[in-house]
Design a protein around this motif. Structure first.
Motif, mmCIF file in Angstrom:
data_model
loop_
_atom_site.group_PDB
_atom_site.id
_atom_site.type_symbol
_atom_site.label_atom_id
_atom_site.label_comp_id
_atom_site.label_asym_id
_atom_site.label_seq_id
_atom_site.Cartn_x
_atom_site.Cartn_y
_atom_site.Cartn_z
ATOM 1 N N LEU A 112 0.830 -1.200 0.000
ATOM 2 C CA LEU A 112 0.000 0.000 0.000
ATOM 3 C C LEU A 112 0.864 1.249 0.000
ATOM 4 N N SER A 113 0.304 2.318 -0.514
ATOM 5 C CA SER A 113 1.000 3.603 -0.538
ATOM 6 C C SER A 113 -0.043 4.715 -0.456
ATOM 7 N N TRP A 114 0.450 5.936 -0.368
ATOM 8 C CA TRP A 114 -0.448 7.089 -0.303
ATOM 9 C C TRP A 114 -1.109 7.390 -1.647
ATOM 10 N N ARG A 115 -0.795 6.608 -2.671
ATOM 11 C CA ARG A 115 -1.423 6.830 -3.969
ATOM 12 C C ARG A 115 -2.891 6.415 -3.985
ATOM 13 N N PHE A 116 -3.353 5.821 -2.872
ATOM 14 C CA PHE A 116 -4.777 5.528 -2.776
ATOM 15 C C PHE A 116 -5.594 6.812 -2.665
ATOM 16 N N TRP A 117 -4.971 7.881 -2.158
ATOM 17 C CA TRP A 117 -5.705 9.101 -1.839
ATOM 18 C C TRP A 117 -6.346 9.744 -3.070
ATOM 19 N N PRO A 118 -5.656 9.880 -4.221
ATOM 20 C CA PRO A 118 -6.333 10.429 -5.401
ATOM 21 C C PRO A 118 -7.537 9.597 -5.845
ATOM 22 N N VAL A 119 -7.477 8.286 -5.662
ATOM 23 C CA VAL A 119 -8.616 7.436 -6.006
ATOM 24 C C VAL A 119 -9.788 7.742 -5.078
#
Length: 276
Positions: free
Chosen positions: A17-24
């Motif tokens: 997991l990474s913080w790239r979930f946030w834009p989704v």
């Protein structure tokens, strides 16, 4: 010498997991803002009907129910208050499940939104995490609206009532993780009927939402102890009575355990689906 072919990553590997979930997550939020009001009405209409019809209608016949307090002392509680503390947990369960099933399936299979997102530097693990958190947020938004109605009607105004919000958020996370398992297995919307009919509906009647679990046969009580909704109700109902829940750490651990295991399974099944 030819290099050996690389082994494809195992579906059951640890979540990456990474913080790239946030834009989704933000993308889902921006889309939902256009339909926020109809969505809110749809999510709170059913629990409010349950609350008004059963709480006021059956409450006039039942009057009060006896529950066991955290200290083991029997308490006489108005049925409307008893039902409200269980119905708000049921609402968190239903709202999270609906979003992680029908809406997530639409984005994954029908609209192919997930395929488009995967063209960006975002992994499937991040998408599943974003969908889980988004469903939990929708559940929290729904229960906040219902909680406002409960406060306006004066059903409960206990100071500890606000501590129910993080518990309801955890409950939403738990049921969104469970629902994502079935989302990964579904071949169509009809598949979700089995989940609601065979799993969620019996859970509503076995978890102490509408009547005390102590009235159930011993064997059924033992089964209900395994259900996540039971532990959510056990945490929330005492807060509505301005009391501290008994065995709070145990109930929280069970909900967290369900969430972690279910998320891992949902992620593995989703990876397998997209690897086909």
């Amino acid at each position: 010498m030819n290099a050996l072919p690389s082994t494809p990553p195992h579906h059951w590997r640890a979540p990456q997991l990474s913080w790239r979930f946030w834009p989704v997550f933000q993308r889902n939020l921006l889309v939902w803002r256009k339909l926020a009001l109809p969505s809110l009405v749809g999510n709170i209409a059913e629990p409010l009907i349950w609350l008004l019809a059963f709480g006021y209608g059956m409450g006039m016949l039942v009057g009060q129910v006896t529950v066991t307090g955290p200290d083991g002392v029997a308490l006489a509680v108005p049925y409307l208050l008893f039902l409200a503390s269980g119905a708000i947990c049921m609402s968190a369960m239903n709202a999270a499940s609906f979003e992680a099933l029908y809406s997530a399936y639409s984005r994954m299979q029908v609209q192919k939104t997930w395929d488009g997102i995967l063209n960006a530097p975002v992994t499937l693990d991040d998408i599943v995490l974003a969908e889980m958190l988004w469903a939990a947020f929708k559940a929290l938004f729904t229960v906040c609206a219902i909680l406002g109605v409960i406060l306006v009607l004066g059903i409960s105004q206990a100071p500890k009532l606000w501590l129910a919000l993080p518990v309801l958020l955890l409950l939403g996370i738990t049921f969104s993780c469970l629902a994502l398992i079935f989302n990964a297995l579904a071949q169509g919307y009809d598949f979700f009927t089995y989940y609601f009919t065979l799993f969620l509906t019996p859970m509503m009647f076995l978890s102490g939402v509408f009547f005390p679990r102590e009235q159930l046969p011993a064997l059924v009580q033992a089964v209900s102890e395994l259900l996540p909704l039971t532990h959510g109700v056990a945490l929330v109902r005492p807060l509505f009575l301005n009391q501290w829940p008994a065995d709070a750490a145990l109930h929280l651990a069970v909900l967290a355990g369900y969430a972690v295991v279910a998320f891992w399974i949902a992620l593995a099944l989703t990876r397998r689906r997209f690897a086909r």
